[in-house]
Scaffold this motif. Structure first.
Motif, PDB file in Angstrom:
ATOM      1  N   GLU A 236       0.813  -1.220   0.000  1.00  0.00           N
ATOM      2  CA  GLU A 236       0.000   0.000   0.000  1.00  0.00           C
ATOM      3  C   GLU A 236       0.843   1.266   0.000  1.00  0.00           C
ATOM      4  O   GLU A 236       0.401   2.309  -0.453  1.00  0.00           O
ATOM      5  N   THR A 237       2.051   1.192   0.559  1.00  0.00           N
ATOM      6  CA  THR A 237       2.850   2.419   0.716  1.00  0.00           C
ATOM      7  C   THR A 237       4.231   2.284   0.072  1.00  0.00           C
ATOM      8  O   THR A 237       4.720   1.170  -0.174  1.00  0.00           O
ATOM      9  N   GLY A 254      -0.643  -4.769  -4.968  1.00  0.00           N
ATOM     10  CA  GLY A 254      -1.289  -4.027  -3.884  1.00  0.00           C
ATOM     11  C   GLY A 254      -1.845  -2.706  -4.366  1.00  0.00           C
ATOM     12  O   GLY A 254      -1.649  -2.324  -5.524  1.00  0.00           O
ATOM     13  N   TYR A 255      -2.550  -2.038  -3.467  1.00  0.00           N
ATOM     14  CA  TYR A 255      -3.223  -0.793  -3.818  1.00  0.00           C
ATOM     15  C   TYR A 255      -2.242   0.253  -4.365  1.00  0.00           C
ATOM     16  O   TYR A 255      -2.625   1.107  -5.160  1.00  0.00           O
ATOM     17  N   ARG A 259      -5.771  -0.825  -7.522  1.00  0.00           N
ATOM     18  CA  ARG A 259      -6.822  -1.606  -6.876  1.00  0.00           C
ATOM     19  C   ARG A 259      -7.439  -2.531  -7.910  1.00  0.00           C
ATOM     20  O   ARG A 259      -7.301  -2.294  -9.113  1.00  0.00           O
TER      21      ARG A 259
END
Ligand code: C2E
Ligand code: MG
Ligand code: MG
Ligand code: MG
Length: 275
Positions: A236-237, A254-255, A259
């Motif tokens: 995510e990061t 991952g996002y 998504r």
């Protein structure tokens, strides 16, 4: 929750169970009509190579939109479909739809499809995969099947036999949610997986938990020594991405990269797709 006397606890628990059981029954009933009513669709989430920084494929993720219940999460309906056996027909639909859609993409990207443990125990699964590939014209090397370890626990010999026949078609097999099951090391040793997917819970905790970070590092070392590429789920990061790059992870999903979303084909705008 506040302390209750044993009697109260039981009452509360049973009321909750009735409600829960009724809801599950409702989902199970509605699921039996979902295919015929065309309520399923697939979203695709990109997977990225951290070696080349190129897209390496997409995971197909099932979505169910019910007219009255709205969007129901696969985390809720898949386990119910597995209990009722409905997953066999639903899973076949997913495989056919994902292969047919991927065959129409302008690129040669891979498509990863989740397989339920229940499907893996169907004796004719390899024949079904073979006939769907023929029917849709998708090249076998573009298909990857994701299975969780739980799939291999109950009837390991049968499941592995089935997987070997599927691999012989030229289809690849990934172990999904690695680290959350039981006999991880034994399973990896018994079957030539093409990919290990580290469960997203480890990466999501890696910032605060040195233990989670240590597990990621250990899985990467394991993958390297077995010669199996490792993909980390749940990126995510940028910090999480940096950690994976530093530790030598092969692929990520991952996002941060995207998504799950409808596949956008050239010449097809949002309006056309919604219609
Ligand atoms: P999975 O196969 O491990 O899929 C990854 C899940 O993580 C997906 O949830 C995805 O949307 C989510 N995810 C991806 N990136 C991130 C991220 O950066 N952060 C977080 N927090 N989550 C992320 P989804 O789509 O809700 O699916 C949940 C599970 O339902 C899947 O886990 C899979 O076990 C099952 N599932 C989904 N589609 C199918 C299907 O067609 N067949 C079967 N048998 N199971 C399916
Ligand atoms: Mg998966
Ligand atoms: Mg997973
Ligand atoms: Mg999962």
């Amino acid at each position: 929750r506040a302390k209750a006397s044993p009697g109260e606890t039981i009452c509360y628990y049973q009321a909750g169970m009735d409600e829960e059981a009724r809801h599950r029954r409702q989902i199970a009933n509605e699921l039996r009509h979902a295919l015929a009513r065309d309520e399923f669709h697939l979203l695709y989430q990109p997977q990225r190579s951290l070696r080349t920084n190129q897209l390496s494929g997409y995971e197909a993720l099932l979505r169910w939109r019910h007219p009255r219940l709205g969007q129901v999460s696969p985390m809720e309906f898949i386990p119910i479909a597995e209990q009722t056996g409905e997953i066999i027909k639903i899973g076949e639909w997913v495989l056919r739809a994902a292969c047919a859609e991927a065959a129409s993409w302008p690129s040669q990207d891979k498509v990863a499809v989740n397989l339920s443990p229940v499907q893996l125990l169907q004796p004719d699964l390899p024949e079904m995969v073979a006939s769907i590939l023929l029917e849709t014209g998708l090249a076998p090397r573009r298909l990857e099947l994701e299975i969780t370890e739980t799939a291999l626990i109950s009837e390991k010999t049968r499941a592995l036999h089935s997987l070997r026949r599927i691999k012989a078609l030229g289809v690849s097999v990934a172990m999904d949610d690695f680290g959350t099951g039981y006999s991880s090391l034994d399973t990896l040793h018994s079957f030539p997986f093409d990919k290990i997917k580290i469960d997203k819970s480890f990466l999501l905790q890696s910032g605060e938990s040195p233990q989670a970070h240590a597990i990621i590092r250990a899985v990467l070392a394991l993958g390297r020594s077995l010669g199996i590429p490792v993909l980390a789920e749940g990126v995510e990061t940028m910090d999480q991405l940096q950690l994976l790059v530093d530790e030598g992870c092969d692929e990520a999903q991952g996002y941060l990269f995207g998504r799950p979303a409808p596949m956008q084909l050239p010449g097809e705008d949002q309006v056309a797709r919604r219609a």
